[in-house]
Design an enzyme around this catalytic site. Structure first.
Site, short mmCIF file in Angstrom:
data_model
loop_
_atom_site.label_atom_id
_atom_site.label_comp_id
_atom_site.label_asym_id
_atom_site.label_seq_id
_atom_site.Cartn_x
_atom_site.Cartn_y
_atom_site.Cartn_z
N LYS A 1 0.86 -1.18 0.00
CA LYS A 1 0.00 0.00 0.00
C LYS A 1 0.90 1.23 0.00
CE LYS A 1 -2.87 2.88 2.86
NZ LYS A 1 -3.71 3.06 4.05
N ALA B 1 -9.61 5.49 4.15
CA ALA B 1 -9.53 6.61 5.10
C ALA B 1 -10.80 7.46 5.13
CB ALA B 1 -8.35 7.53 4.79
N GLY B 2 -11.15 7.86 6.35
CA GLY B 2 -12.22 8.84 6.54
C GLY B 2 -13.54 8.26 7.00
N THR C 1 -8.94 3.39 12.00
CA THR C 1 -9.36 4.13 13.19
C THR C 1 -10.84 3.91 13.53
OG1 THR C 1 -7.76 5.80 12.56
CG2 THR C 1 -9.33 6.44 14.26
#
Lengths: 66, 274
Positions: free
Chosen positions: B116, B203-204, B226
């Site tokens: 990645k 992400a996000g 996350t």
């Protein structure tokens, strides 16, 4: 002989191979990858790779990340 | 002649043959997870299992010299023979550092080619540095790496990364770790519709509905860390994310109804007796 291992200075009393350094620092047998002076030394060559004065050695592994 | 058995609504639907194919390998799961920010390795393992993830990202960092040799290692908990390990270049701000990290990862994982790529622009936004990302992608593809690339949600740049030879293109939904959800559906849709390689939102994502929306737009998968690791109950959130990704994918494949401004009765309007 003075080398730098992961950014820290380390004095070695006698000539030393990469494999011996790993054993000495408790990293023998662990899954790591190694660079000496910015060049990767493949796992199969650790035993035969003699360290030299001033070598900068990076030992890396995988840890948690996203 | 036998009559077919009536459909049993309580039975699980038959598994579909819908697979995510990246660099020639087919995966059942479209949820890829990160392994950072968990409380400990046991939580990492339990959350990864609950997510049903088959591809997991790892970071490459210096070892602690003088650490306890018996200390468990991430790759003991998520063994490479069971999981596809996806080393990342997180923390790199230049193409050179990213390429160097990938080469070390390849050595670490015995010739492993899937990586990645992420090259960051600045620590405040953690936005992708696209000029450096493009440069690193070219070098890595030329060196035989299979590059899954974190990028901005710019359709032109996403296409360029595909043309360079990246095996998957992974635009952000919102800044890394922000949990803001999908900020620009229309550019994601534009990227998805023009792509010949898998598009994954990376992400996000903040919660399950964000992942479902990404999949309903037609994304091929979602990568998150996350949103799971930072939840009050990470293992439960991992399970929620698995369901959301599956539900979003099914809804995309099923084809949603068009939006309309006015109502449309669900019950027949003929045969009324009043």
């Amino acid at each position: 002989m003075l080398i730098h291992l992961n950014g820290e200075p380390l004095r070695l009393d006698a000539p030393c191979t990469l494999a011996a350094l790993l054993a000495q620092t408790g990293l023998a047998g662990r899954r790591v990858a190694i660079e000496v002076n910015g060049r990767i030394v493949p796992r199969g060559e650790h035993a035969g790779h003699a360290l030299a004065e001033g070598d900068r050695i990076e030992v890396v592994h995988a840890l948690g990340g996203g | 002649m036998t009559t077919p058995a009536p459909h049993d609504a309580r039975r699980e639907p038959a598994p579909t043959d819908d697979r995510l194919v990246i660099a020639g390998t087919a995966y059942r799961s479209r949820l890829l997870t990160g392994t950072g920010k968990f409380k400990d390795l046991d939580e990492t393992r339990r959350a990864t299992e609950a997510a049903g993830a088959e591809i997991v990202t790892v970071a490459i960092r210096r070892t602690n010299i003088g650490q306890n040799a018996d200390e468990p290692n991430l790759l003991d908990v998520l063994p490479p023979d069971r999981y596809t390990i996806l080393p990342n270049t997180a923390g790199c701000y230049t193409a050179d550092d990213a390429v160097r990290t990938c080469r070390l990862a390849r050595e670490l994982l015995d010739g492993h080619r899937l990586v990645k790529l992420e090259v960051l622009g600045d620590p405040r936004t953690l936005y992708p540095h696209m000029p450096e990302t493009l440069k690193a992608a070219e070098v890595l593809v030329a060196e035989g790496f299979e590059v899954m690339v974190y990028c901005s949600d710019d359709p032109i740049l996403a296409k360029r990364l595909e043309e360079i030879g990246c095996v998957a293109v992974m635009p952000l939904a919102a800044p890394i770790g922000s949990g803001l959800g999908i900020q620009n559906k229309w550019s994601l849709l534009e990227i998805v519709e023009n792509a010949k390689v898998p598009i994954l939102v990376d992400a996000g994502v903040g919660t399950a509905s964000d992942a479902a929306v990404a999949m309903e737009l037609g994304c091929d998968g979602v990568l998150m860390n996350t949103a799971i690791a930072g939840a009050r109950d990470p293992v439960r959130m991992a399970q929620a994310m698995r369901k959301a990704v599956e539900a979003g994918r099914e809804a995309f494949l099923a084809g949603r109804i068009p939006r309309r401004r006015h109502a449309s009765a669900s019950s027949p309007t003929d045969g009324l007796f009043f």
